[in-house]
Design an enzyme around this catalytic site. Structure first.
Site, PDB file in Angstrom:
ATOM      1  N   TYR A 104      31.321  14.443 -23.399  1.00  0.00           N
ATOM      2  CA  TYR A 104      31.411  13.475 -22.147  1.00  0.00           C
ATOM      3  C   TYR A 104      30.476  13.301 -21.470  1.00  0.00           C
ATOM      4  O   TYR A 104      29.299  13.876 -21.724  1.00  0.00           O
ATOM      5  CB  TYR A 104      32.867  13.660 -21.983  1.00  0.00           C
ATOM      6  N   ARG A 157      26.854  -2.047 -18.746  1.00  0.00           N
ATOM      7  CA  ARG A 157      26.839  -0.936 -17.810  1.00  0.00           C
ATOM      8  C   ARG A 157      27.140   0.273 -17.866  1.00  0.00           C
ATOM      9  O   ARG A 157      28.233   0.809 -17.659  1.00  0.00           O
ATOM     10  CB  ARG A 157      27.359  -1.751 -16.197  1.00  0.00           C
ATOM     11  N   LYS A 175      35.213   8.592 -24.426  1.00  0.00           N
ATOM     12  CA  LYS A 175      36.607   8.418 -23.592  1.00  0.00           C
ATOM     13  C   LYS A 175      38.008   8.798 -24.343  1.00  0.00           C
ATOM     14  O   LYS A 175      38.903   9.306 -23.822  1.00  0.00           O
ATOM     15  CB  LYS A 175      36.663   7.160 -23.293  1.00  0.00           C
ATOM     16  N   GLU A 246      35.874  -0.658 -20.343  1.00  0.00           N
ATOM     17  CA  GLU A 246      34.973   0.449 -20.026  1.00  0.00           C
ATOM     18  C   GLU A 246      33.478   0.154 -19.990  1.00  0.00           C
ATOM     19  O   GLU A 246      33.167  -0.645 -20.778  1.00  0.00           O
ATOM     20  CB  GLU A 246      35.124   1.575 -21.264  1.00  0.00           C
ATOM     21  N   ASP A 247      32.886   0.166 -18.959  1.00  0.00           N
ATOM     22  CA  ASP A 247      31.234   0.099 -18.665  1.00  0.00           C
ATOM     23  C   ASP A 247      31.152  -1.452 -18.913  1.00  0.00           C
ATOM     24  O   ASP A 247      30.001  -1.744 -19.506  1.00  0.00           O
ATOM     25  CB  ASP A 247      30.880   1.098 -19.327  1.00  0.00           C
ATOM     26  N   ASP A 269      38.842   0.963 -16.163  1.00  0.00           N
ATOM     27  CA  ASP A 269      38.711   2.525 -15.888  1.00  0.00           C
ATOM     28  C   ASP A 269      37.693   2.797 -14.669  1.00  0.00           C
ATOM     29  O   ASP A 269      37.858   3.604 -13.928  1.00  0.00           O
ATOM     30  CB  ASP A 269      38.191   3.369 -17.242  1.00  0.00           C
ATOM     31  N   ASP A 270      36.756   1.963 -14.686  1.00  0.00           N
ATOM     32  CA  ASP A 270      35.583   2.035 -13.671  1.00  0.00           C
ATOM     33  C   ASP A 270      36.258   1.448 -12.396  1.00  0.00           C
ATOM     34  O   ASP A 270      35.576   2.107 -11.413  1.00  0.00           O
ATOM     35  CB  ASP A 270      34.648   1.341 -14.180  1.00  0.00           C
ATOM     36  N   ASN A 418      26.952   8.565 -12.355  1.00  0.00           N
ATOM     37  CA  ASN A 418      26.705   9.624 -13.409  1.00  0.00           C
ATOM     38  C   ASN A 418      25.599   8.697 -14.118  1.00  0.00           C
ATOM     39  O   ASN A 418      25.149   7.661 -13.962  1.00  0.00           O
ATOM     40  CB  ASN A 418      27.911   9.424 -14.273  1.00  0.00           C
TER      41      ASN A 418
END
Ligand code: NAD
Ligand code: LMR
Length: 565
Positions: A104, A157, A175, A246-247, A269-270, A418
């Site tokens: 991860y 992203r 994830k 996600e992303d 999630d973000d 991150n």
């Protein structure tokens, strides 16, 4: 094929011979017993000695240790995952703290950037824009009959690394590995999905190795239609699946969430996972400091999906603590690349509008540009909390950190971007520039810092504390939707389990080794709220706890029996 493969009952399968060895959900490698080898035509296909899973783990760990570079360790672990999932999770579970940063954040960032170079074998679904009118067939090609959690990305992203195109698949895989390792969701029920709509990353488009669609990202209308087709196809094939977005990049993340959150079991999630973990960590910090959240003034650097999601969740929490919403909003300062979000600032996105400061609020401020800079905000607003979600390394300079310290004895500073190399300031810097008088947490893992005779544990404020528990709770209680209140209960459960807040010692959050136990608590809290809201099955506490345990998969081999087919 579907299987919960850790239940004690024997599992019936039609797979045999090399097909069985090549099915990662079923493969046991050298752990197939003599009887199974005879029954499943495996004799001669494996070295003769039978091994226990513990022996297999020892060999794998020895091999793992022989790699020096994190990315090579990542490649090695992914190869085990693609060969024998039970062994992979057993290995990871036994070395969780050491291996989470490899499977991860932060190593997964390198794996996304190098996705096409290090590619070995396929996992999950790569859904290309060109297949958009064929999605039922594509989804049918995923042979899993029951999918309970999908993590989907379009790779635009990825962490703070920008557009990684098809490489975003690495994030979906990472994830879901945590969903299983820490949330107990059987790998038989998880599916990583990459929606390939092209990439605007020129380096990737020019790379002969790049494995994704070699075209710029499709236009917005086409993109929206593709997402709509995807969601509809998932609803037809796996209507019970949780869809974790996600992303996705800022222009799409919030609109997609708003469009689907009241229709299907989904969350971003973000936006929401990050908000839940950050509010939980902040609550823990406030409790250990002895000053409630509603008395904090919070500055954000980065008013994107994560920043605005966290800000709104903090406002809700402050209101829940008893202050008026307008008061709570006045205590939040969002700084983006052009300065403080302020009334009249052009081109703000919808979700940023409600977070701008009024012209009146900054009327007495002394600043020289069109809008107050981060440094202006530090001096004029005198915040007590500083949160970095910009994806830009080094934005928390010594001057910025010393400025917050000047107005606050014990500031709370969370550089959350991150992977590690994108962090706004390292924990060492933050601790040094505040003379050690600080509460710090980061998004990526950092080693403890030794400063002036004292050791500082660096808490990792990462949404991985939240999503496995949400998934487990939603599955256990069959929740139809994922509400803000469910996410708030996850934050509160997290804060209630803070070692520092509870005992004055240890980290702000429990160590990752306790994530499985924590995920069960979060699952319980989330499911209870879902029930109170009429969004889930009605279960008493014992029944709910039992369902959480029943749904919690463990990496143990099952006995197989052969079906005739
Ligand atoms: N710790 C966690 O669990 C967690 C969770 C989500 C996101 N993140 C991190 O947060 C970062 C941002 O994620 P996001 O989804 O909000 O992305 P995003 O693209 O939606 O938002 C980033 C924002 O930062 C702004 N920005 C860029 N340069 C800036 C500068 N110099 N000064 C001020 N603002 C600037 C951008 O304009 C944008 O609005 C990423 O690095 C991501 O890894 C961490
Ligand atoms: O992936 C992570 O480590 C957290 C978060 O989702 C991010 O995008 O940074």
């Amino acid at each position: 094929m579907s299987a919960i493969i850790n239940k004690k009952r024997p599992l019936y399968t039609g797979y045999a011979g090399s097909a069985l060895l090549e099915t990662p959900l079923l493969n046991k490698g050298s752990a197939f017993t003599a009887e199974e080898r005879a029954a499943f035509n495996l004799t001669g296909l494996l070295p003769p000695r039978y091994e226990t899973i513990e022996e297999q783990v020892s060999r794998c760990y020895q091999q793992y240790r022989s790699f020096d570079d994190a990315i090579n360790k990542h490649i090695y672990l992914r190869a085990i995952q693609d060969n024998n999932e039970t062994l992979f999770y057993r290995l990871v579970q036994q070395h969780l703290e050491e291996m989470l940063p490899i499977i991860y954040t932060p190593t997964v960032g390198d794996a996304c950037e190098q996705f096409s170079d290090i590619y070995r074998s396929a996992r999950g679904l790569f859904i290309s824009y060109q297949d958009r009118y064929n999605l039922d067939d594509v989804l049918r090609n995923a042979t899993k009959a029951k999918v309970k959690v999908i993590v989907v990305t379009d790779g635009e992203r990825v962490l703070g690394l920008g557009d990684q195109g098809i490489g975003g698949m690495g994030i979906s895989i990472g994830k879901l590995s945590l969903y299983t390792a820490c949330g107990g969701i059987s790998p038989a029920y998880t599916l990583p999905v990459m929606l390939d709509v092209g990439t605007n990353n020129k380096k990737l488009l020019d790379d002969p190795m790049y494995m994704g669609l070699r075209q710029p990202r499709v236009a917005q209308d086409e993109y929206n239609e593709f997402i709509e087709l995807f969601i509809a196809a998932v609803q037809r094939r796996w209507p019970e699946a949780i869809i974790q977005f996600e992303d996705f990049a800022q222009p799409n993340a919030m609109p997609i969430l708003q469009r689907y959150r009241d229709q299907v079991r989904c969350f971003n999630d973000d936006i929401q996972g990050t908000a839940a973990v950050t509010v939980g960590t902040l609550l823990a910090a406030c409790r250990s400091k002895g000053v409630p959240l509603h008395q904090q003034k919070v500055v954000f650097v980065g008013a994107g999906s994560a920043g605005c999601g966290i800000a709104e969740a903090i406002i809700s929490q402050m209101v829940a603590e008893g202050i008026a919403e307008s008061q709570a909003r006045s205590q939040i300062y969002m700084v983006d690349r052009f300065g403080l979000l302020t009334e009249g600032m052009p081109d703000l996105r919808d979700f940023q509008q409600a977070l701008q400061q009024s012209a009146a609020a900054i009327a007495g401020w002394n600043f020289s540009g069109d809008y107050p800079s981060l440094l202006d905000v530090m001096y004029c607003a005198q915040p007590t909390v500083l949160i970095g979600v910009s994806g830009q390394a080094g934005l928390f300079t010594e001057q910025i950190i010393r400025a917050i310290k000047k107005g606050c004895e014990l500031p709370i500073i969370f550089p959350l971007s991150n992977p590690s190399r994108q962090v706004e300031a390292t924990p060492e810097q933050v601790i040094e520039w505040t003379d050690g008088q600080v509460i710090v947490a980061t998004g990526s893992p950092f080693k403890p810092v030794h400063y002036q005779g004292r050791d500082y544990l660096i808490t990792q404020c990462n949404n991985s504390y939240i999503f496995p528990g949400i998934g487990l709770g939603v599955i256990a209680a069959k929740a139809r939707l994922i509400s803000d209140e469910m996410l708030r209960s996850a934050s509160e459960t997290l804060a209630a389990n803070s070692p520092l807040a509870n005992t004055g010692k240890g980290g702000l959050l429990p160590p990752f080794t306790e994530l499985a136990a924590l995920s069960k608590k979060i699952a319980f809290a989330v499911a209870r709220v879902a029930m109170q809201q009429g969004l889930a099955l009605e279960l008493d506490d014992n029944a709910l706890q039992q369902r959480i345990e029943d749904n919690f998969w463990r990496p143990e081999y099952r006995q197989y029996r052969r079906t005739s087919n």
